[in-house]
Design a protein around this motif. Sequence first.
Motif, PDB file in Angstrom:
ATOM      1  N   MET A 119      -9.740-103.782 -30.932  1.00 42.33           N
ATOM      2  CA  MET A 119      -8.520-103.035 -30.754  1.00 42.33           C
ATOM      3  C   MET A 119      -7.347-104.014 -30.712  1.00 42.33           C
ATOM      4  SD  MET A 119      -9.303 -99.796 -30.566  1.00 42.33           S
ATOM      5  CE  MET A 119      -7.708 -99.193 -30.101  1.00 42.33           C
ATOM      6  N   PRO A 120      -6.264-103.653 -31.361  1.00 39.26           N
ATOM      7  CA  PRO A 120      -5.077-104.504 -31.306  1.00 39.26           C
ATOM      8  C   PRO A 120      -4.403-104.412 -29.944  1.00 39.26           C
ATOM      9  CG  PRO A 120      -4.667-102.533 -32.603  1.00 39.26           C
ATOM     10  CD  PRO A 120      -6.103-102.503 -32.229  1.00 39.26           C
ATOM     11  N   PRO A 121      -3.626-105.439 -29.589  1.00 40.96           N
ATOM     12  CA  PRO A 121      -2.885-105.367 -28.328  1.00 40.96           C
ATOM     13  C   PRO A 121      -1.907-104.195 -28.378  1.00 40.96           C
ATOM     14  CG  PRO A 121      -2.697-107.555 -29.327  1.00 40.96           C
ATOM     15  CD  PRO A 121      -3.395-106.686 -30.300  1.00 40.96           C
ATOM     16  N   ARG A 122      -1.579-103.666 -27.218  1.00 35.93           N
ATOM     17  CA  ARG A 122      -0.669-102.510 -27.154  1.00 35.93           C
ATOM     18  C   ARG A 122       0.681-102.785 -27.785  1.00 35.93           C
ATOM     19  NH1 ARG A 122      -2.015-100.433 -21.044  1.00 35.93           N
ATOM     20  NH2 ARG A 122      -4.153 -99.861 -21.515  1.00 35.93           N
ATOM     21  N   ASP A 123       1.151-104.035 -27.718  1.00 36.82           N
ATOM     22  CA  ASP A 123       2.479-104.357 -28.244  1.00 36.82           C
ATOM     23  C   ASP A 123       2.444-104.883 -29.685  1.00 36.82           C
ATOM     24  OD1 ASP A 123       1.249-106.754 -27.663  1.00 36.82           O
ATOM     25  OD2 ASP A 123       2.993-107.627 -26.641  1.00 36.82           O
ATOM     26  N   ALA A 124       1.319-104.699 -30.378  1.00 38.88           N
ATOM     27  CA  ALA A 124       1.194-105.194 -31.761  1.00 38.88           C
ATOM     28  C   ALA A 124       2.112-104.415 -32.693  1.00 38.88           C
ATOM     29  CB  ALA A 124      -0.253-105.065 -32.231  1.00 38.88           C
ATOM     30  N   SER A 125       2.647-105.114 -33.678  1.00 32.69           N
ATOM     31  CA  SER A 125       3.483-104.459 -34.688  1.00 32.69           C
ATOM     32  C   SER A 125       2.600-103.556 -35.546  1.00 32.69           C
ATOM     33  CB  SER A 125       4.156-105.515 -35.572  1.00 32.69           C
ATOM     34  OG  SER A 125       3.174-106.142 -36.390  1.00 32.69           O
ATOM     35  N   PRO A 126       3.183-102.590 -36.254  1.00 31.99           N
ATOM     36  CA  PRO A 126       2.381-101.724 -37.122  1.00 31.99           C
ATOM     37  C   PRO A 126       1.559-102.508 -38.140  1.00 31.99           C
ATOM     38  CG  PRO A 126       4.545-100.755 -36.819  1.00 31.99           C
ATOM     39  CD  PRO A 126       4.582-102.133 -36.188  1.00 31.99           C
ATOM     40  N   ALA A 127       2.116-103.570 -38.706  1.00 30.87           N
ATOM     41  CA  ALA A 127       1.384-104.369 -39.699  1.00 30.87           C
ATOM     42  C   ALA A 127       0.206-105.097 -39.048  1.00 30.87           C
ATOM     43  CB  ALA A 127       2.317-105.373 -40.362  1.00 30.87           C
ATOM     44  N   THR A 128       0.441-105.689 -37.885  1.00 32.74           N
ATOM     45  CA  THR A 128      -0.632-106.378 -37.170  1.00 32.74           C
ATOM     46  C   THR A 128      -1.710-105.392 -36.751  1.00 32.74           C
ATOM     47  OG1 THR A 128       0.890-108.069 -36.369  1.00 32.74           O
ATOM     48  CG2 THR A 128      -1.176-107.809 -35.152  1.00 32.74           C
ATOM     49  N   ARG A 129      -1.287-104.236 -36.252  1.00 32.91           N
ATOM     50  CA  ARG A 129      -2.234-103.196 -35.835  1.00 32.91           C
ATOM     51  C   ARG A 129      -3.123-102.785 -37.010  1.00 32.91           C
ATOM     52  NH1 ARG A 129      -2.759-100.089 -31.621  1.00 32.91           N
ATOM     53  NH2 ARG A 129      -0.875-100.880 -30.697  1.00 32.91           N
ATOM     54  N   LYS A 130      -2.524-102.545 -38.167  1.00 38.72           N
ATOM     55  CA  LYS A 130      -3.280-102.120 -39.352  1.00 38.72           C
ATOM     56  C   LYS A 130      -4.261-103.213 -39.775  1.00 38.72           C
ATOM     57  CE  LYS A 130      -2.835-100.260 -43.979  1.00 38.72           C
ATOM     58  NZ  LYS A 130      -1.953 -99.795 -45.025  1.00 38.72           N
ATOM     59  N   SER A 131      -3.825-104.457 -39.750  1.00 39.27           N
ATOM     60  CA  SER A 131      -4.686-105.573 -40.133  1.00 39.27           C
ATOM     61  C   SER A 131      -5.881-105.689 -39.197  1.00 39.27           C
ATOM     62  CB  SER A 131      -3.882-106.877 -40.119  1.00 39.27           C
ATOM     63  OG  SER A 131      -4.722-107.970 -40.324  1.00 39.27           O
ATOM     64  N   ILE A 132      -5.631-105.612 -37.906  1.00 41.97           N
ATOM     65  CA  ILE A 132      -6.717-105.729 -36.922  1.00 41.97           C
ATOM     66  C   ILE A 132      -7.675-104.556 -37.033  1.00 41.97           C
ATOM     67  CG2 ILE A 132      -7.253-105.680 -34.443  1.00 41.97           C
ATOM     68  CD1 ILE A 132      -4.684-107.381 -34.050  1.00 41.97           C
ATOM     69  N   GLU A 133      -7.147-103.336 -37.150  1.00 43.05           N
ATOM     70  CA  GLU A 133      -8.000-102.144 -37.201  1.00 43.05           C
ATOM     71  C   GLU A 133      -8.839-102.076 -38.472  1.00 43.05           C
ATOM     72  OE1 GLU A 133      -5.296 -98.916 -36.436  1.00 43.05           O
ATOM     73  OE2 GLU A 133      -5.445 -99.192 -34.268  1.00 43.05           O
ATOM     74  N   SER A 134      -8.386-102.739 -39.538  1.00 43.68           N
ATOM     75  CA  SER A 134      -9.161-102.707 -40.778  1.00 43.68           C
ATOM     76  C   SER A 134     -10.177-103.842 -40.869  1.00 43.68           C
ATOM     77  CB  SER A 134      -8.221-102.757 -41.987  1.00 43.68           C
ATOM     78  OG  SER A 134      -7.545-104.004 -42.024  1.00 43.68           O
ATOM     79  N   THR A 135     -10.141-104.750 -39.888  1.00 45.81           N
ATOM     80  CA  THR A 135     -11.079-105.863 -39.863  1.00 45.81           C
ATOM     81  C   THR A 135     -12.389-105.421 -39.222  1.00 45.81           C
ATOM     82  OG1 THR A 135      -9.263-107.437 -39.653  1.00 45.81           O
ATOM     83  CG2 THR A 135     -11.456-108.222 -39.033  1.00 45.81           C
ATOM     84  N   VAL A 136     -13.485-105.674 -39.898  1.00 45.96           N
ATOM     85  CA  VAL A 136     -14.797-105.339 -39.363  1.00 45.96           C
ATOM     86  C   VAL A 136     -15.414-106.612 -38.792  1.00 45.96           C
ATOM     87  CG1 VAL A 136     -17.107-104.492 -39.901  1.00 45.96           C
ATOM     88  CG2 VAL A 136     -15.106-103.473 -41.012  1.00 45.96           C
ATOM     89  N   ILE A 137     -15.741-106.572 -37.530  1.00 44.06           N
ATOM     90  CA  ILE A 137     -16.347-107.720 -36.861  1.00 44.06           C
ATOM     91  C   ILE A 137     -17.808-107.372 -36.596  1.00 44.06           C
ATOM     92  CG2 ILE A 137     -16.328-109.166 -34.795  1.00 44.06           C
ATOM     93  CD1 ILE A 137     -13.319-108.442 -34.549  1.00 44.06           C
TER      94      ILE A 137
END
Length: 151
Positions: free
Chosen positions: A1-19
């Motif tokens: 999960m991205p940090p609560r204060d993540a920008s929309p671009a950062t949020r999208k990048s993190i959420e699309s990453t499969v770990i």
Amino acid sequence: MPPRDASPATRKSIESTVITAAPMPAELDFLIERMIESGLYHADEKPAFCIVNEYLPGQGISAHVENFRFGEPVCSLTLHSGDSMRFHELSAAHDGSVRSGKATAAPRTGRKEDVRLDRRSLVALRGPARSCWQHEIVRGRKKGKGEEWRR
């Protein structure tokens, strides 16, 4: 999960990453086998994830529903000292984990239930218990907890 204060671009990048998580530790094989034997899981659908939390006196976790991506059942095993888990009924299923920041927006009915979790007890959440009830460990409860208490 991205940090609560993540920008929309950062949020999208993190959420699309499969770990890919490491395999379940072999030390848990006996427990997984007991869950299969008791019918919680099928042999071909063993648990894939394990999160370990330690609670010391005064610590807890906010009311939430586990992320729906985890599937079900969601199990909680109490290994050390017992405690109570508080459940809050929701008016509808709500996928609001603590990290997502959505947990506080979940529509509650006002009904709540405290369930005692004794040492070595296992709670299995599925169906409405999984999706329509938030659960939490209430912070700050000190009654009966000495410095040696740990969950």
